[in-house]
Motif scaffolding. Structure first.
Motif, short mmCIF file in Angstrom:
data_model
loop_
_atom_site.label_atom_id
_atom_site.label_comp_id
_atom_site.label_asym_id
_atom_site.label_seq_id
_atom_site.Cartn_x
_atom_site.Cartn_y
_atom_site.Cartn_z
N LYS A 64 0.88 3.65 -3.28
CA LYS A 64 0.27 5.12 -3.11
C LYS A 64 1.33 6.20 -3.66
O LYS A 64 0.75 6.80 -4.32
CB LYS A 64 -0.28 5.26 -1.73
N VAL A 120 -9.56 2.47 -6.65
CA VAL A 120 -9.01 2.99 -5.13
C VAL A 120 -8.33 4.31 -5.50
O VAL A 120 -9.00 5.31 -4.91
CB VAL A 120 -7.90 2.12 -4.63
N ASP A 132 -6.94 -1.63 -8.31
CA ASP A 132 -6.65 -0.30 -7.74
C ASP A 132 -6.66 0.90 -8.73
O ASP A 132 -7.18 2.00 -8.09
CB ASP A 132 -5.10 -0.30 -7.17
N TYR A 139 0.74 -1.05 -0.01
CA TYR A 139 -0.02 0.15 -0.06
C TYR A 139 0.92 1.39 -0.03
O TYR A 139 0.52 2.03 -0.92
CB TYR A 139 -1.07 0.10 1.32
N TYR A 165 -8.42 -0.06 -0.34
CA TYR A 165 -7.33 -0.62 -1.00
C TYR A 165 -7.42 -2.20 -0.52
O TYR A 165 -6.94 -3.23 -1.03
CB TYR A 165 -5.99 -0.14 -0.52
N LYS A 181 -4.70 -6.97 -8.47
CA LYS A 181 -4.98 -5.65 -7.77
C LYS A 181 -4.40 -4.47 -8.41
O LYS A 181 -5.13 -3.47 -8.12
CB LYS A 181 -3.86 -6.13 -6.72
#
Length: 135
Positions: free
Chosen positions: A55, A127, A123, A51, A76, A119
Motif C-alpha cells: 500500500k 484493489v 492488486d 499489505y 486486498y 497477487k
C-alpha cells in the motif's frame, strides 16, 4: 525496474515474516492441529506485512479513513484467497511428499513466490485503483 526490485524485496520480507512466524509458533505450540495453525498464523502475519508495504511503497496509496482502509484491506485480502490457495498447495504438497520441515518451507517459499506474482496483477487491477489521494 525499481518497482520490480522493490516488490521482490517486499515479497521476500513478507515471506520471511510468514515462515519465521510459522517456525516460532511451532516452537511454542505442539498440540492438536499445530501445523495447520502455524500456517494460518504465518499467512496472517505475511498478509498484514505485505499489505502495509504494498500500500505504502508499491502503489503509494493512501486511504481516506478507517472505513476506506477496512474496505481496501478486505478487497486486498479477498484477492489473496486464490494466491493463498497456491501457497498452501505448495507448502502442504511438499510436506506430504517429502515429510521434512525444510522441504515444507521450500514449498511455502515457492508457493509464495508464485502467489505474490499473481497477487500483484490482481492488486494493480482491482484493489489500488480508486482516485483517492496518493502518497
Amino acid at each position: 525496474m525499481n518497482l520490480l526490485v522493490s516488490y521482490s524485496l517486499f515479497a521476500i520480507v513478507a515471506t520471511i515474516a510468514n515462515i519465521a512466524s510459522q517456525d516460532l509458533f511451532l516452537r511454542a505450540y505442539s498440540g492438536p492441529f499445530a501445523l495447520v495453525l502455524s500456517i494460518g498464523v504465518g499467512t496472517a502475519v505475511g498478509l498484514v506485512t505485505k499489505y502495509l508495504l504494498d500500500k505504502r511503497y508499491i502503489f503509494r496509496y493512501r486511504t481516506s479513513g478507517m472505513g476506506h482502509e477496512s474496505k481496501v484491506f478486505m478487497l486486498y485480502t479477498m484477492m489473496g484467497v486464490l494466491t493463498t490457495a497456491v501457497f498452501w498447495a505448495f507448502e502442504f504438497g511438499f510436506h506430504f511428499i517429502f515429510d521434512d520441515k525444510m522441504m515444507r518451507y521450500l514449498g511455502g517459499i515457492i508457493g509464495l513466490g508464485i502467489g505474490y506474482w499473481i497477487k500483484y496483477q490482481l492488486d494493480k487491477k482491482y484493489v489500488f485503483i480508486s482516485k483517492e489521494v496518493k502518497c
